[in-house]
Write a protein that holds these residues in place. Structure first.
Motif, mmCIF file in Angstrom:
data_model
loop_
_atom_site.group_PDB
_atom_site.id
_atom_site.type_symbol
_atom_site.label_atom_id
_atom_site.label_comp_id
_atom_site.label_asym_id
_atom_site.label_seq_id
_atom_site.Cartn_x
_atom_site.Cartn_y
_atom_site.Cartn_z
ATOM 1 N N ILE A 32 45.190 41.290 42.196
ATOM 2 C CA ILE A 32 44.447 41.434 43.446
ATOM 3 C C ILE A 32 44.659 42.798 44.071
ATOM 4 O O ILE A 32 43.727 43.434 44.538
ATOM 5 C CB ILE A 32 44.891 40.352 44.459
ATOM 6 N N SER A 33 45.926 43.277 44.059
ATOM 7 C CA SER A 33 46.253 44.455 44.853
ATOM 8 C C SER A 33 46.443 45.733 44.053
ATOM 9 O O SER A 33 46.594 46.788 44.632
ATOM 10 C CB SER A 33 47.523 44.183 45.671
ATOM 11 N N ILE A 34 46.454 45.669 42.732
ATOM 12 C CA ILE A 34 46.767 46.844 41.944
ATOM 13 C C ILE A 34 45.709 47.925 42.097
ATOM 14 O O ILE A 34 45.959 49.100 41.835
ATOM 15 C CB ILE A 34 46.943 46.471 40.456
ATOM 16 N N PHE A 35 44.504 47.504 42.600
ATOM 17 C CA PHE A 35 43.466 48.523 42.775
ATOM 18 C C PHE A 35 43.918 49.607 43.730
ATOM 19 O O PHE A 35 43.464 50.749 43.639
ATOM 20 C CB PHE A 35 42.162 47.892 43.292
ATOM 21 N N VAL A 36 44.850 49.269 44.645
ATOM 22 C CA VAL A 36 45.332 50.275 45.596
ATOM 23 C C VAL A 36 46.065 51.370 44.846
ATOM 24 O O VAL A 36 45.879 52.555 45.083
ATOM 25 C CB VAL A 36 46.239 49.622 46.657
ATOM 26 N N VAL A 37 46.934 50.955 43.884
ATOM 27 C CA VAL A 37 47.684 51.940 43.103
ATOM 28 C C VAL A 37 46.753 52.750 42.225
ATOM 29 O O VAL A 37 46.744 53.971 42.253
ATOM 30 C CB VAL A 37 48.743 51.227 42.232
ATOM 31 N N PHE B 145 36.298 30.564 43.700
ATOM 32 C CA PHE B 145 35.746 30.916 42.394
ATOM 33 C C PHE B 145 34.770 32.082 42.556
ATOM 34 O O PHE B 145 34.124 32.223 43.598
ATOM 35 C CB PHE B 145 34.999 29.725 41.794
ATOM 36 N N PRO B 146 34.625 32.917 41.554
ATOM 37 C CA PRO B 146 33.635 33.995 41.619
ATOM 38 C C PRO B 146 32.218 33.429 41.527
ATOM 39 O O PRO B 146 32.005 32.359 40.958
ATOM 40 C CB PRO B 146 33.966 34.863 40.401
ATOM 41 N N TRP B 147 31.272 34.149 42.084
ATOM 42 C CA TRP B 147 29.865 33.792 41.955
ATOM 43 C C TRP B 147 29.442 34.037 40.502
ATOM 44 O O TRP B 147 29.876 35.019 39.913
ATOM 45 C CB TRP B 147 29.042 34.651 42.918
ATOM 46 N N PRO B 148 28.648 33.183 39.869
ATOM 47 C CA PRO B 148 27.903 32.060 40.452
ATOM 48 C C PRO B 148 28.617 30.712 40.401
ATOM 49 O O PRO B 148 28.068 29.721 40.843
ATOM 50 C CB PRO B 148 26.638 32.030 39.591
ATOM 51 N N LYS B 149 29.846 30.669 39.859
ATOM 52 C CA LYS B 149 30.534 29.387 39.800
ATOM 53 C C LYS B 149 30.783 28.821 41.199
ATOM 54 O O LYS B 149 30.748 27.613 41.411
ATOM 55 C CB LYS B 149 31.857 29.529 39.047
ATOM 56 N N SER B 150 31.016 29.717 42.168
ATOM 57 C CA SER B 150 31.301 29.262 43.533
ATOM 58 C C SER B 150 30.116 28.524 44.149
ATOM 59 O O SER B 150 30.289 27.737 45.089
ATOM 60 C CB SER B 150 31.681 30.459 44.415
ATOM 61 N N ARG B 151 28.922 28.778 43.656
ATOM 62 C CA ARG B 151 27.751 28.061 44.163
ATOM 63 C C ARG B 151 27.913 26.560 43.968
ATOM 64 O O ARG B 151 27.450 25.754 44.783
ATOM 65 C CB ARG B 151 26.491 28.538 43.440
ATOM 66 N N ASP B 152 28.574 26.178 42.886
ATOM 67 C CA ASP B 152 28.667 24.768 42.497
ATOM 68 C C ASP B 152 30.029 24.135 42.757
ATOM 69 O O ASP B 152 30.137 22.907 42.805
ATOM 70 C CB ASP B 152 28.324 24.619 41.018
ATOM 71 N N TYR B 153 31.081 24.963 42.898
ATOM 72 C CA TYR B 153 32.430 24.415 43.048
ATOM 73 C C TYR B 153 33.202 25.141 44.144
ATOM 74 O O TYR B 153 33.200 26.380 44.207
ATOM 75 C CB TYR B 153 33.213 24.527 41.740
ATOM 76 N N ASP C 93 32.654 46.503 43.109
ATOM 77 C CA ASP C 93 31.382 45.941 42.644
ATOM 78 C C ASP C 93 31.544 45.107 41.376
ATOM 79 O O ASP C 93 30.632 44.995 40.566
ATOM 80 C CB ASP C 93 30.340 47.043 42.421
ATOM 81 N N THR C 94 32.712 44.489 41.226
ATOM 82 C CA THR C 94 32.980 43.681 40.037
ATOM 83 C C THR C 94 32.720 42.196 40.264
ATOM 84 O O THR C 94 32.813 41.407 39.320
ATOM 85 C CB THR C 94 34.447 43.844 39.598
ATOM 86 N N GLY C 95 32.450 41.800 41.512
ATOM 87 C CA GLY C 95 32.319 40.388 41.832
ATOM 88 C C GLY C 95 33.549 39.834 42.525
ATOM 89 O O GLY C 95 33.551 38.684 42.973
ATOM 90 N N ARG C 96 34.624 40.629 42.610
ATOM 91 C CA ARG C 96 35.834 40.200 43.314
ATOM 92 C C ARG C 96 35.540 39.943 44.794
ATOM 93 O O ARG C 96 36.111 39.056 45.414
ATOM 94 C CB ARG C 96 36.922 41.277 43.160
ATOM 95 N N PHE C 97 34.638 40.731 45.364
ATOM 96 C CA PHE C 97 34.264 40.576 46.770
ATOM 97 C C PHE C 97 32.827 40.077 46.833
ATOM 98 O O PHE C 97 31.896 40.800 46.478
ATOM 99 C CB PHE C 97 34.399 41.908 47.510
ATOM 100 N N ARG C 98 32.630 38.867 47.290
ATOM 101 C CA ARG C 98 31.304 38.252 47.376
ATOM 102 C C ARG C 98 30.733 38.361 48.786
ATOM 103 O O ARG C 98 29.648 38.873 48.996
ATOM 104 C CB ARG C 98 31.400 36.781 46.946
ATOM 105 N N SER D 165 23.720 42.065 42.743
ATOM 106 C CA SER D 165 23.469 40.630 42.661
ATOM 107 C C SER D 165 24.760 39.832 42.789
ATOM 108 O O SER D 165 24.724 38.610 42.945
ATOM 109 C CB SER D 165 22.786 40.290 41.331
ATOM 110 N N LYS D 166 25.894 40.517 42.746
ATOM 111 C CA LYS D 166 27.192 39.840 42.816
ATOM 112 C C LYS D 166 27.694 39.667 44.245
ATOM 113 O O LYS D 166 28.716 38.997 44.458
ATOM 114 C CB LYS D 166 28.231 40.630 42.020
ATOM 115 N N LEU D 167 27.034 40.275 45.221
ATOM 116 C CA LEU D 167 27.555 40.265 46.575
ATOM 117 C C LEU D 167 26.427 40.282 47.593
ATOM 118 O O LEU D 167 25.264 40.496 47.264
ATOM 119 C CB LEU D 167 28.484 41.464 46.792
#
Length: 611
Positions: free
Chosen positions: A20-25, A143-151, A452-457, A476-478
């Protein structure tokens, strides 16, 4: 272990925090390398950290301690280190789902007439909480989109009432440690996708003509969830807990939604904004109060836009027994709707079964003649937000007729700007703003490689301006909730909608109309300078913390002195922060503060969750 269970299992293994946080480094290393390159090319000065990394070719992973000062060219000062940082304590666990301006106890103090008690009623200064809203025990990253739409993980919104109340309508089902959303609704138990196909036989949903939709009384927002696959973005709203946690479920699914109701206050959206408005058995009395609520829908619907009504009173002759309502009442309600629609110059395009579709006229002159003949009351300039029984005049530039289909309209010059309807914003200024935000977002992605990877919806822009940030980050991911502060110098929210984006008016001195933990990333450009001396900056930051998910990210652009103050406050809020220079170099007084909210829950857990 099943995929669902793994996704819902909090972990005590500190190594998982890197996911989650390694993007800062990684991102900051890239940024410092760039600073070194700028120095070599003569652009900017670079700083000692950048030079050391550039000279040694050091592995970025060695920067395990993230609490280092970034380059500030001698301009960023940390202030008096002897001043103790205020540490904010967690609120009582009973506030886990606290929504300040929709508090249930406060609501019951207001009249029930016209849904006044379900409108926004914000706490007084003395009532405001100055603590951190805790996440529930077991909270996990959605869950990431599009799975979060259903669960949706059960731990994130542990409320089962809807699974019983709406069991036969396919709204929601409880399955082990997740909720499943089959895509049904009261008026479309066979699924929102089939319902949308029915609408698409009448409304041009497929070709980009219809891009923005308003879903009143949205339930768990399955319509909005399934419209997404058609490239239509819906602004869904419903009252808080009319059915338990419906808006909360919508946002957990990754669908745009706010807590709201049609009562006595205008909806917080600009006039002539939406391409389509929709009500599926939303229980709004459309024929009441002289058609006032239909007139409010007409206000926010652009010329040529569509209004869909499914359920009572449509086809009342066939369904009155099933609905258990008197024939006379249903007939009167439909008569009132038809009468008001005619007054508004809406033409009925379709009625089949329990679904009816009207279209707002594009012919301003013909509409004026009809309204003059009927002696309709035309709205005057109204300084307050009270809803009135009057008809909003047609826009002078007939903007709806000239909108390009989406996605072309995202970067095209909006009609409100090309016609000069927004004072102080020229075509050149718009194009320059577009270019500037593309540059800003490109720099953001160097810092936060997950952007823009889908981590942030669910993303919020607290001071949207012309919508440049949302347009530059579009994917389309956010989706982005573009907020127009009510104290902003220019009202450009109508421009945002003409670009095919959505947004809302809001005063950041008050709580936002959403549940806690409903946004993955918050972007704030100049917000704290805007609200300086207007209200308590600490309270704005606490509200940001309330609506931000654990391990959510924040990007704040502002003047350096403002960011120093902000950074000092959030250091006591369990945020990890890094301040970096403007992408044009250290001599620019504007800086950027990146932050990540730490993972912690009501039981004191501070492990990083697994996705």
């Amino acid at each position: 272990m099943s995929e669902w269970k793994m996704a819902n299992k909090p972990s005590g293994d500190s190594r998982t925090r890197s996911s989650i946080s390694i993007f800062v480094v990684i991102g900051l290393c890239g940024f410092f390398y760039l600073l070194g390159a700028w120095q070599r090319s003569g652009f900017g000065k670079g700083d000692s950290i950048a030079m050391e990394i550039t000279k040694s070719g050091a592995d970025c992973a060695v920067l395990s301690n993230l609490n280092f000062e970034t380059h500030h060219g001698g301009e960023i000062k940390t202030g008096d280190s002897a001043i103790n940082t205020k540490v904010f304590k967690p609120c009582n666990p009973k506030y886990t789902d606290y929504t300040p301006c929709q508090d249930q106890k406060r609501a019951m103090m207001f009249p029930r007439d016209n849904m006044v008690y379900r409108e926004r009623h914000c706490p007084t200064q003395e009532e405001k909480l100055h603590c951190l809203i805790p996440a529930p025990k077991g909270y996990v990253t959605p869950f990431p989109w599009p799975k979060s739409r259903d669960y949706v993980p059960y731990a994130n919104a542990p409320y089962k009432a809807l699974t019983v109340e709406k069991a036969i309508q396919n709204w929601i089902q409880y399955e082990g440690n997740v909720f499943r959303f089959p895509g049904g609704g009261t008026q479309f138990p066979q699924g929102a996708d089939k319902y949308i196909d029915q609408l698409a036989s009448v409304i041009p949903i497929q070709n980009g003509t219809v891009r923005t939709a308003l879903d009143t009384g949205c339930g768990v927002a399955s319509l909005g969830a399934y419209l997404w696959s058609k490239n239509v973005i819906a602004m869904s709203f419903a009252p808080r807990d009319s059915h338990e946690a419906q808006v909360q479920f919508a946002l957990e699914r990754g669908v745009p939604a706010v807590i709201g109701v049609l009562g006595t206050i205008k909806m917080p959206y600009p006039s002539n904004a939406f391409d389509m408005a929709h009500c599926s058995r939303c229980l709004i009395p459309w024929g009441a109060n002289g058609g006032q609520y239909l007139m409010e829908v007409d206000r926010v619907l652009r010329p040529g836009g569509y209004w869909v009504l499914s359920g009572p009173p449509i086809n009342w002759k066939t369904n009155y027994k099933a609905w258990q309502q008197p024939m006379e009442d249903l007939q009167q309600e439909q008569d009132n709707i038809e009468k008001t629609a005619k007054l508004l110059c809406w033409e009925k395009r379709h009625e089949k079964g329990e679904v009816a579709v009207w279209q707002k006229s594009l012919d301003a002159n013909a509409c004026h003649r009809r309204q003059d003949e009927s002696q309709a009351t035309i709205c005057k300039s109204n300084p307050d937000d009270k809803m009135e029984t009057c008809i909003t005049p047609f826009p002078s530039d007939a903007a709806g007729e000239r909108l390009k289909p989406f996605p072309d309209r995202l970067h095209a010059v909006p009609p409100r700007i090309s016609s000069g309807s927004v004072p102080g914003v020229s075509v050149d200024a718009y194009l320059k703003d577009n270019s500037q935000w593309k540059k800003h977002v490109k720099a953001y992605k160097r810092i936060n490689s997950l952007l823009d990877t889908g981590r942030f919806r669910n993303i919020m822009d607290m001071n949207a301006g012309l919508g440049g940030f949302a347009a530059a980050i579009h994917s389309s991911k956010l989706w982005v909730m573009n907020v127009m502060p009510t104290i902003a110098e220019k009202d450009t929210l109508g421009v945002v909608y003409e670009r095919g984006l959505i947004g809302i008016y809001h005063d950041w001195c008050e709580g936002f109309s959403t549940y806690p933990r409903t946004y993955d990333l918050i972007h704030a450009d100049g917000v704290f300078s805007l609200y300086k001396n207007k209200c308590n900056i600490e309270e704005i930051l606490l509200e940001m913390d309330r609506i931000l998910r654990p391990e959510g990210a924040v990007i704040i652009r502002d003047e350096v002195d403002v960011l120093i103050m902000v950074r000092k406050i959030v250091s006591g809020m369990r945020w990890e922060t890094r301040m970096v220079d403007h992408e044009d170099g250290p001599l620019v007084s504007e800086k950027i503060l990146f932050a990540v909210k730490q993972y912690w829950t009501v039981d004191g857990g501070n492990s990083t969750s697994i996705q």
